[in-house]
Enzyme design. Structure first.
Site: not given
Ligand code: G3I
Length: 366
Positions: A152, A262
């Protein structure tokens, strides 16, 4: 006698009928790994442990490999919870994924900041990053398939002119090359481990273009990036399948493989976002506190099937699909706006009953 023969024939016929794979790992065999993310405490429950071992062939620690867990103080590493997951995976023929070496969340402040919250000198922060990666990857060497080296790092800014990297303690301390530094350190620590860049919303422009630029710049610098992790925290109608299709193709063209790392399908409208379900709700932000309606579970099953059919179409590029959690009872989405909402994003209910989405995924994989 005739009845007995007929019964035997009937038995023989049913025995000869092709047996459909009943587990995700069998159904996806030869295409991609299917994984789940759990916390080590989940393994205390024998039913959950059996489901993890029986259904999946890849395992991610939901929190155990993050810097805050593994390296809470400069002089202290805590490997036990992650070791437990690694041992479980090895004992059940599963591949272990390390998540994550460098992230702006769940990382102790001492990595990149002084006691006053100011950035440490670059050389000090860089040494912390390098030492962490060397120690962690060294500890797990040979037992982890690959690592989310950086997680991220990209900005969510919709402004295409904004810098690609988000503002973060690592960037403030080390500079824009902290991502490259992490990949170089990871390759040096374990050249046999796969190295991934992992992020959310990178299937859609403009973040997709930022991810492509980052991957190309890392490769241009001679660094190894084996795959990009598209997190896949998705909803019933967002993103649409053509967007996912196009992103996977674009990443393949940039020379990286893709993992969906995810995956979950949120069925509850998020605060501040448009409705994901199209359902009129009286309790807008926690509409399914008393259970998820069958019509929503059916829509979710169709959505999962569409997504898995897309992953199968890209079987040469997609190497793993990991669900972020095992069952609806312990998904992070239940805590998005504490104390709720009650969400139902996964393939098993909180009581470990298979949901329509599980049958739909198995069907899509056949
Ligand atoms: O361990 C403490 C416990 O001692 C304490 O009593 C409890 C009180 O809230 O908190 C516990 O820690 C929580 C931890 O999960 C373990 O349950 C943290 O507060 C909570 O913030 C943490 O949330 C995790 C989150 O990352 C942190 O940002 C979620 O479990 C985890 O699913 C989530 O995973 C992230 C991925 O790493 C990156 N991509 C997004 C994804 C979802 O947010």
């Amino acid at each position: 006698m005739r009845t007995a023969i007929a019964a035997l024939l009937c038995l023989a016929t049913s025995a000869a009928a092709p047996v459909e794979p009943a587990t995700l790992r069998d159904a996806a065999a030869g295409r991609f790994l299917v994984g789940t993310a759990v916390m080590s405490a989940a393994l205390n429950d024998p039913a959950k442990a059996a489901l993890v071992a029986g259904q999946f062939d890849a395992l991610t620690g939901e929190n155990e490999f993050k810097p805050a867990t593994l390296h809470p103080r400069p002089d202290r590493y805590a490997f036990a919870p992650a070791d437990r997951l690694v041992d479980f995976a090895a004992g059940h023929g599963m591949r272990m994924v390390g998540h994550t070496l460098c992230w702006h969340e769940q990382t102790p402040a001492w990595f990149y900041q002084d006691a006053a919250g100011q950035p440490l000198p670059r050389a000090v922060g860089l040494a912390h990053l390098h030492d962490h990666i060397a120690a962690v990857m060294g500890h797990f060497k040979g037992r982890v398939l690959g690592w989310d080296v950086v997680n991220e790092a990209l900005t969510d800014s919709p402004d295409p002119a904004a810098p690609d990297l988000r503002d973060s303690p690592a960037r403030r301390c080390i500079g824009n090359d902290f991502v490259a530094q992490a990949f170089a350190a990871a390759h040096a620590a374990d050249p046999a481990a796969e190295l991934y860049y992992n992020d959310y919303n990178i299937e859609a422009p403009p973040k997709r273009d930022r991810a492509l630029r980052l991957l190309r710049s890392l490769k241009a610098a001679g660094l190894r990036v084996d795959a990009v992790g598209v997190q896949g925290h998705w909803a019933l109608a967002r993103p649409d399948v053509p967007t996912v299709d196009a992103a996977i193709a674009a990443f393949a063209a940039a020379g990286v493989r893709v993992s969906i790392t995810e995956l979950d399908v949120d069925v509850v409208q998020r605060r501040g976002s448009a409705s994901t379900t199209g359902q009129a709700t009286t309790r807008r932000f926690d509409p399914y506190r008393d259970g998820c309606p069958p019509v929503v579970l059916a829509a979710q099953a169709a959505r999962y099937a569409d997504l898995f059919r897309c992953f199968v179409r890209h079987g040469r590029t997609v190497e793993r699909v990991t669900l972020w959690g095992l069952d609806d009872g312990q998904s992070w989405l239940n805590h998005l706006h504490p104390p709720g909402p009650a969400n139902y994003p996964l393939l098993w209910t909180a009581r470990l009953e298979p949901k329509p989405a599980l049958a739909a995924v198995l069907d899509a994989l056949r």
